[in-house]
Design a protein around this motif. Structure first.
Motif, PDB file in Angstrom:
ATOM      1  N   MET A  41       5.920   6.549   0.721  1.00  0.00           N
ATOM      2  CA  MET A  41       5.338   6.528   2.039  1.00  0.00           C
ATOM      3  C   MET A  41       4.140   7.475   2.039  1.00  0.00           C
ATOM      4  SD  MET A  41       6.988   7.504   5.742  1.00  0.00           S
ATOM      5  CE  MET A  41       7.663   5.897   6.074  1.00  0.00           C
ATOM      6  N   LYS A  42       3.113   7.147   2.802  1.00  0.00           N
ATOM      7  CA  LYS A  42       1.948   8.008   2.946  1.00  0.00           C
ATOM      8  C   LYS A  42       2.022   8.681   4.309  1.00  0.00           C
ATOM      9  CE  LYS A  42      -2.041   7.157   0.952  1.00  0.00           C
ATOM     10  NZ  LYS A  42      -3.399   6.637   0.679  1.00  0.00           N
ATOM     11  N   ASP A  53       6.549  10.932  -2.217  1.00  0.00           N
ATOM     12  CA  ASP A  53       5.697  10.491  -1.115  1.00  0.00           C
ATOM     13  C   ASP A  53       4.306  11.082  -1.297  1.00  0.00           C
ATOM     14  OD1 ASP A  53       7.569   8.933   0.399  1.00  0.00           O
ATOM     15  OD2 ASP A  53       8.514  10.793   1.034  1.00  0.00           O
ATOM     16  N   ARG A  93      -6.550   6.234   9.636  1.00  0.00           N
ATOM     17  CA  ARG A  93      -6.905   4.846   9.286  1.00  0.00           C
ATOM     18  C   ARG A  93      -7.582   4.789   7.915  1.00  0.00           C
ATOM     19  NH1 ARG A  93      -8.887   5.138  14.407  1.00  0.00           N
ATOM     20  NH2 ARG A  93     -11.038   4.966  13.657  1.00  0.00           N
ATOM     21  N   LYS A 143      -5.137   5.217   5.154  1.00  0.00           N
ATOM     22  CA  LYS A 143      -4.003   4.283   5.257  1.00  0.00           C
ATOM     23  C   LYS A 143      -2.665   5.006   5.387  1.00  0.00           C
ATOM     24  CE  LYS A 143      -6.394   0.561   2.834  1.00  0.00           C
ATOM     25  NZ  LYS A 143      -7.716   1.074   3.015  1.00  0.00           N
ATOM     26  N   VAL A 144      -2.654   6.008   6.268  1.00  0.00           N
ATOM     27  CA  VAL A 144      -1.453   6.796   6.533  1.00  0.00           C
ATOM     28  C   VAL A 144      -0.450   5.927   7.293  1.00  0.00           C
ATOM     29  CG1 VAL A 144      -0.615   8.759   7.898  1.00  0.00           C
ATOM     30  CG2 VAL A 144      -2.656   9.010   6.488  1.00  0.00           C
ATOM     31  N   GLU A 145       0.822   6.040   6.931  1.00  0.00           N
ATOM     32  CA  GLU A 145       1.865   5.240   7.585  1.00  0.00           C
ATOM     33  C   GLU A 145       2.490   5.947   8.778  1.00  0.00           C
ATOM     34  OE1 GLU A 145       4.486   3.221   4.569  1.00  0.00           O
ATOM     35  OE2 GLU A 145       3.152   4.373   3.240  1.00  0.00           O
ATOM     36  N   VAL A 146       2.523   7.278   8.715  1.00  0.00           N
ATOM     37  CA  VAL A 146       2.994   8.076   9.859  1.00  0.00           C
ATOM     38  C   VAL A 146       2.202   9.379   9.838  1.00  0.00           C
ATOM     39  CG1 VAL A 146       4.937   9.146   8.622  1.00  0.00           C
ATOM     40  CG2 VAL A 146       4.989   9.007  11.094  1.00  0.00           C
ATOM     41  N   THR A 195      -4.999   5.913  16.044  1.00  0.00           N
ATOM     42  CA  THR A 195      -4.397   5.669  14.736  1.00  0.00           C
ATOM     43  C   THR A 195      -3.842   4.245  14.702  1.00  0.00           C
ATOM     44  OG1 THR A 195      -2.214   6.392  15.417  1.00  0.00           O
ATOM     45  CG2 THR A 195      -3.667   8.078  14.507  1.00  0.00           C
ATOM     46  N   SER A 196      -3.624   3.749  13.519  1.00  0.00           N
ATOM     47  CA  SER A 196      -2.972   2.448  13.381  1.00  0.00           C
ATOM     48  C   SER A 196      -1.554   2.644  12.841  1.00  0.00           C
ATOM     49  CB  SER A 196      -3.791   1.551  12.450  1.00  0.00           C
ATOM     50  OG  SER A 196      -3.982   2.197  11.208  1.00  0.00           O
ATOM     51  N   CYS A 197      -1.061   3.872  12.914  1.00  0.00           N
ATOM     52  CA  CYS A 197       0.261   4.191  12.385  1.00  0.00           C
ATOM     53  C   CYS A 197       1.093   4.879  13.460  1.00  0.00           C
ATOM     54  CB  CYS A 197       0.128   5.121  11.172  1.00  0.00           C
ATOM     55  SG  CYS A 197      -0.578   6.735  11.545  1.00  0.00           S
TER      56      CYS A 197
END
Length: 190
Positions: A1-2, A34, A78, A81-84, A96-98
């Motif tokens: 996970m990022k 991670d 963004r 490409k961070v997931e959280v 953010t898109s996360c």
């Protein structure tokens, strides 16, 4: 996970600075598989690790800087490409898109303005902060009291989670035995 981490307050000689540094130290040590994107005011050699990318973003206070930072976090999340993204100390992210997790340490500025007389700080906590927090997936309150304050002052409820600050027993251990009667009376674990 990022995972993105807000380290904007890491250099403060306060509880916020210590909390930020210890959380980041713990996370990068516990989760070496991670990837971490740490938004930090200046390069920190302690975090020169293969699974940690430091993104330098100068620190700043005040209404304009807090809003700018909130939008910059969104762009950085963004771009990488961070997931959280985890805002560790009373900051928030916008655009953010996360998923976004925000820690709320306290609302002293709002509840007791006589102790922090800055009108700018009051304005931030009264209008800017709730606007940004509304976009968070979860809010971490560091105590039941802070959780109640968030509910009472801002009307948030569903996304609040209480997570008490931990302690490093290897550093904070007097070697004295605990008073088990006191622990029982306070309903605390040993």
């Amino acid at each position: 996970m990022k995972i993105g981490l807000d380290a904007s307050r890491i250099n403060l000689p306060t509880g916020e600075g210590t909390y930020t540094r210890e959380i980041i130290r713990g996370l990068v040590a516990l989760f070496p598989d991670d990837e971490f994107v740490v938004v930090i005011p200046e390069h920190d050699p302690e975090f020169d690790l293969a699974h940690v990318r430091q993104v330098i973003h100068p620190e700043g206070d005040g209404i304009v800087n807090r809003l700018r930072y909130a939008f910059e976090i969104g762009r950085i999340a963004r771009e990488h490409k961070v997931e959280v993204f985890h805002c560790l100390t009373n900051y928030a992210a916008f655009g953010t898109s996360c998923a976004v997790v925000c820690n709320v340490m306290d609302l002293v500025t709002l509840k007791y303005p006589q102790f922090r007389p800055s009108r700018a700080q009051w304005f931030i906590y009264r209008f800017v902060f709730p606007f940004l927090l509304r976009r968070a997936t979860y809010l971490i309150a560091i105590s039941e009291s802070t959780g109640r304050d968030i509910r009472d002052c801002y009307g948030f409820n569903e996304q609040i989670r209480v997570v008490h600050c931990g302690i490093d027993r290897s550093r904070f251990n007097t070697g004295q035995r605990l008073d088990t009667k006191l622990l029982e009376r306070l309903n605390l674990p040993e």
